[in-house]
Design a protein around this motif. Sequence first.
Motif, mmCIF file in Angstrom:
data_model
loop_
_atom_site.group_PDB
_atom_site.id
_atom_site.type_symbol
_atom_site.label_atom_id
_atom_site.label_comp_id
_atom_site.label_asym_id
_atom_site.label_seq_id
_atom_site.Cartn_x
_atom_site.Cartn_y
_atom_site.Cartn_z
ATOM 1 N N ALA A 32 0.819 -1.215 0.000
ATOM 2 C CA ALA A 32 0.000 0.000 0.000
ATOM 3 C C ALA A 32 0.850 1.261 0.000
ATOM 4 O O ALA A 32 0.402 2.310 -0.475
ATOM 5 C CB ALA A 32 -0.933 0.002 1.209
ATOM 6 N N ALA A 34 1.477 3.265 2.365
ATOM 7 C CA ALA A 34 0.584 4.234 2.991
ATOM 8 C C ALA A 34 1.326 5.496 3.380
ATOM 9 O O ALA A 34 2.503 5.472 3.750
ATOM 10 C CB ALA A 34 -0.074 3.607 4.220
ATOM 11 N N GLU A 61 -3.712 1.107 5.365
ATOM 12 C CA GLU A 61 -4.159 2.477 5.081
ATOM 13 C C GLU A 61 -3.555 3.423 6.099
ATOM 14 O O GLU A 61 -3.375 3.066 7.272
ATOM 15 C CB GLU A 61 -5.688 2.579 5.115
ATOM 16 C CG GLU A 61 -6.205 3.936 4.654
ATOM 17 C CD GLU A 61 -7.718 4.004 4.538
ATOM 18 O OE1 GLU A 61 -8.211 4.950 3.901
ATOM 19 O OE2 GLU A 61 -8.406 3.120 5.080
ATOM 20 N N ARG A 64 -5.985 9.700 4.987
ATOM 21 C CA ARG A 64 -7.224 9.589 4.217
ATOM 22 C C ARG A 64 -7.717 10.993 3.899
ATOM 23 O O ARG A 64 -7.740 11.868 4.756
ATOM 24 C CB ARG A 64 -8.265 8.836 5.039
ATOM 25 C CG ARG A 64 -9.546 8.487 4.319
ATOM 26 C CD ARG A 64 -10.497 7.764 5.279
ATOM 27 N NE ARG A 64 -10.002 6.448 5.665
ATOM 28 C CZ ARG A 64 -10.380 5.815 6.776
ATOM 29 N NH1 ARG A 64 -11.196 6.388 7.628
ATOM 30 N NH2 ARG A 64 -9.911 4.613 7.038
ATOM 31 N N ASP A 68 -12.919 11.129 1.232
ATOM 32 C CA ASP A 68 -13.005 9.692 1.479
ATOM 33 C C ASP A 68 -13.582 9.415 2.864
ATOM 34 O O ASP A 68 -14.366 8.478 3.045
ATOM 35 C CB ASP A 68 -11.629 9.047 1.346
ATOM 36 C CG ASP A 68 -11.101 9.107 -0.074
ATOM 37 O OD1 ASP A 68 -11.921 9.110 -1.015
ATOM 38 O OD2 ASP A 68 -9.868 9.172 -0.244
ATOM 39 N N HIS A 108 -7.203 9.519 10.768
ATOM 40 C CA HIS A 108 -6.673 9.240 9.432
ATOM 41 C C HIS A 108 -6.496 10.532 8.636
ATOM 42 O O HIS A 108 -5.528 10.679 7.882
ATOM 43 C CB HIS A 108 -7.607 8.298 8.671
ATOM 44 C CG HIS A 108 -7.459 6.858 9.045
ATOM 45 N ND1 HIS A 108 -6.365 6.104 8.680
ATOM 46 C CD2 HIS A 108 -8.277 6.026 9.733
ATOM 47 C CE1 HIS A 108 -6.511 4.867 9.126
ATOM 48 N NE2 HIS A 108 -7.663 4.793 9.775
ATOM 49 N N ASP A 115 -4.354 1.644 9.672
ATOM 50 C CA ASP A 115 -5.049 0.371 9.779
ATOM 51 C C ASP A 115 -4.045 -0.689 9.364
ATOM 52 O O ASP A 115 -3.467 -0.609 8.260
ATOM 53 C CB ASP A 115 -6.276 0.333 8.864
ATOM 54 C CG ASP A 115 -7.339 1.330 9.279
ATOM 55 O OD1 ASP A 115 -7.338 1.752 10.448
ATOM 56 O OD2 ASP A 115 -8.179 1.683 8.425
ATOM 57 N N ASP A 133 -11.388 -4.088 8.931
ATOM 58 C CA ASP A 133 -12.551 -3.309 8.507
ATOM 59 C C ASP A 133 -13.875 -4.049 8.656
ATOM 60 O O ASP A 133 -14.894 -3.598 8.114
ATOM 61 C CB ASP A 133 -12.409 -2.791 7.064
ATOM 62 C CG ASP A 133 -11.449 -1.619 6.969
ATOM 63 O OD1 ASP A 133 -11.158 -1.007 8.010
ATOM 64 O OD2 ASP A 133 -10.988 -1.321 5.853
#
Length: 213
Positions: A32, A34, A61, A64, A68, A108, A115, A133
């Motif tokens: 990812a 992130a 993640e 954000r 989102d 986030h 996460d 999630d």
Amino acid sequence: MTILLSDPRVAAVPVHECGEPLVALDASFGPARALVRSGLADRLAAARDALPPGIGLRVLEGHRRVADQRRIIEWYAGEVRAAHPDADAPEVERLTSRFVSPVAVAPHVAGAAVDLTLVDACGDELDLGTPVDATPEQSDGRCWTAAAGIGADARAHRDLMARVLGGAGLVNYPTEWWHWSHGDRYWALRTGAPAATYGPLERARTTGAGAAA
């Protein structure tokens, strides 16, 4: 008593923005890559290095965007209303905050939260009791970090995650075993810090590589 992100005490925490940039985590944390605050990247690296040999952290993640965050709130609030048809608007907001934070205090959005899960040496995810999630409704509450009804392996893995991430200065959101943060308002309230050090942030303030090696 569990403090939810909708609790007024969270919003009352002041923010003294420290100005740290967002950085992309390196590939050792998964594909990812992130984006997180640079100080959080350092703490994640320390937590990773404290894990037993053959176990790693996979970050799914980090930062954000506000849009989102709003989209997830809208989606999950609909699920809450369907599951709790008698709930009034404040109760829907409270129940929604078990899974997704109000925008104003969202860790986030501040680049302060990740996460994540644990993986083995082959990159396969370990048993943590529920998928990342999984909502409270989908998991029958087993997404809560201290939930009963999960297996011994899942409990051991959650405890390991708590030791290394807590030891690196992160705090868990107790309704989501996978959500850990540092520097945000929720972290400040939980730890007694006088203020959050990370506030809402857009992605313009970034650097190309993470501090985590």
